[in-house]
Design a protein around this motif. Structure first.
Motif, short mmCIF file in Angstrom:
data_model
loop_
_atom_site.label_atom_id
_atom_site.label_comp_id
_atom_site.label_asym_id
_atom_site.label_seq_id
_atom_site.Cartn_x
_atom_site.Cartn_y
_atom_site.Cartn_z
N TYR A 36 -70.51 -0.85 50.41
CA TYR A 36 -70.93 -0.87 48.14
C TYR A 36 -71.49 -1.95 48.21
N GLY A 54 -63.02 4.45 36.86
CA GLY A 54 -63.77 3.87 38.22
C GLY A 54 -64.21 3.09 39.14
N THR A 103 -67.90 0.57 34.36
CA THR A 103 -69.40 0.34 34.97
C THR A 103 -69.68 0.77 35.37
N ARG A 152 -71.91 -7.04 33.64
CA ARG A 152 -70.14 -7.07 33.53
C ARG A 152 -69.99 -8.35 32.93
N ASP A 211 -59.34 4.66 40.04
CA ASP A 211 -60.99 5.26 41.03
C ASP A 211 -59.84 6.18 42.01
C1 LIG Z 1 -71.14 3.57 41.47
S1 LIG Z 1 -68.93 3.13 41.64
C2 LIG Z 1 -69.30 1.58 40.56
C3 LIG Z 1 -67.69 0.97 40.94
C4 LIG Z 1 -67.53 -0.35 39.88
N1 LIG Z 1 -67.28 0.09 38.20
C5 LIG Z 1 -68.35 -1.06 39.62
O1 LIG Z 1 -69.10 -1.12 38.62
O2 LIG Z 1 -69.01 -1.07 41.19
C6 LIG Z 1 -68.59 5.18 40.91
C7 LIG Z 1 -67.28 4.85 41.01
O3 LIG Z 1 -66.26 5.50 39.86
C8 LIG Z 1 -65.40 6.76 40.48
N2 LIG Z 1 -65.80 7.55 40.35
C9 LIG Z 1 -65.97 8.83 40.54
N3 LIG Z 1 -65.63 9.89 40.13
C10 LIG Z 1 -64.59 9.40 39.27
C11 LIG Z 1 -63.71 10.38 39.00
N4 LIG Z 1 -63.45 11.20 38.78
N5 LIG Z 1 -62.17 9.42 38.46
C12 LIG Z 1 -62.14 8.02 38.64
N6 LIG Z 1 -63.26 7.46 39.18
C13 LIG Z 1 -64.18 8.14 40.24
C14 LIG Z 1 -65.91 6.18 41.80
O4 LIG Z 1 -65.36 6.83 43.46
C15 LIG Z 1 -66.51 5.14 42.56
O5 LIG Z 1 -65.58 3.84 42.46
#
Ligand SMILES: C[S@@+](CC[C@H](N)C(=O)[O-])C[C@H]1O[C@@H](n2cnc3c(N)ncnc32)[C@H](O)[C@@H]1O
Length: 206
Positions: free
Chosen positions: A15, A46, A109, A31, A66
């Motif tokens: 990631y 998340g 974010t 950020r 998350d």
């Molecule tokens: C694109 S990543 C962004 C991660 C981080 N916020 C960043 O800025 O790099 C999206 C994240 O949202 C999490 N996510 C998706 N659906 C979720 C939910 N219902 N509850 C909590 N986290 C969730 C995913 O597991 C993932 O880690």
């Protein structure tokens, strides 16, 4: 939900490398912009691999949730490397196991575009924010420019299927419908990138 969890299971280890390029090209200092406004008790929805951790002011007390345990494990390693004490847990942003009106800030974010039901996550953010608290967001969103939006409409089904990522979300409209007041909105990159600072009104009775 299962598709999102599976997707992030597959890409957790890569990631950071993947998002590095995207961030440099599109998000700029987003950020820093978001995390720099967080105060007091802060919840990050998340939280992923914890890429925002370096940007929070030292006095912020952070809880990060998350859906994906593999992402949370990487975030824990990042917090330890930074010497930062953070409460990192597996949880669902659509149904938070947290008490009403306990947070001064909620941060998301690149998360509202991934959470299956972003409206429910916004409603949960409202619930756990104290009156006067702020919801701070950086994400890619539906562009207000119609030709750009037309391209997003074409790409959205593929993006959702392959990357569990929605291109047509409108967090600003959803925040307003929930009752948030938009304090700052900065759009860039043909309206695709949005930074939002939204406030739950002080006189709210919920
Ligand atoms: C694109 S990543 C962004 C991660 C981080 N916020 C960043 O800025 O790099 C999206 C994240 O949202 C999490 N996510 C998706 N659906 C979720 C939910 N219902 N509850 C909590 N986290 C969730 C995913 O597991 C993932 O880690």
């Amino acid at each position: 939900m299962e598709r999102v969890r599976r997707y992030y299971d597959e890409i957790a280890d890569t990631y950071d490398t993947r998002v590095d390029y995207y961030e440099k090209a599109l998000a700029g200092d987003g950020r820093q912009w978001v995390c720099g406004q967080a105060t007091g008790n802060t919840l990050e929805l998340g939280v992923g691999t914890g890429r925002n951790l370096p940007y929070y002011p030292a006095e912020v007390r952070l809880v990060g949730i998350d859906l994906n345990p593999a992402m949370i494990e990487i975030a824990k390693r990042r917090a330890a490397a930074l010497g930062r004490s953070v409460d990192l847990r597996v949880g669902d942003a659509q149904s938070l196991d947290l008490v009403d009106a306990t947070f001064d800030s909620v941060v998301a974010t690149l998360a509202l575009s991934s959470i299956p039901d972003d409206r429910r996550a916004i409603a949960e953010a409202w619930r756990v924010l104290r009156p006067g608290g702020r919801f701070l967001i950086l994400d890619h969103v539906r562009s207000p420019l119609l030709p750009v939006q037309a391209i997003q409409r074409l790409l959205d089904p593929v993006s959702v299927r392959l990357h569990a990522n929605h291109l047509l979300r409108d967090p600003v409209g959803s925040l307003e419908r929930e009752g948030f007041g938009i304090e700052r909105l900065e759009r860039s990159k043909l309206g695709i990138i949005a930074r939002v600072s939204a406030r739950k009104p002080s006189l709210s009775t919920t």
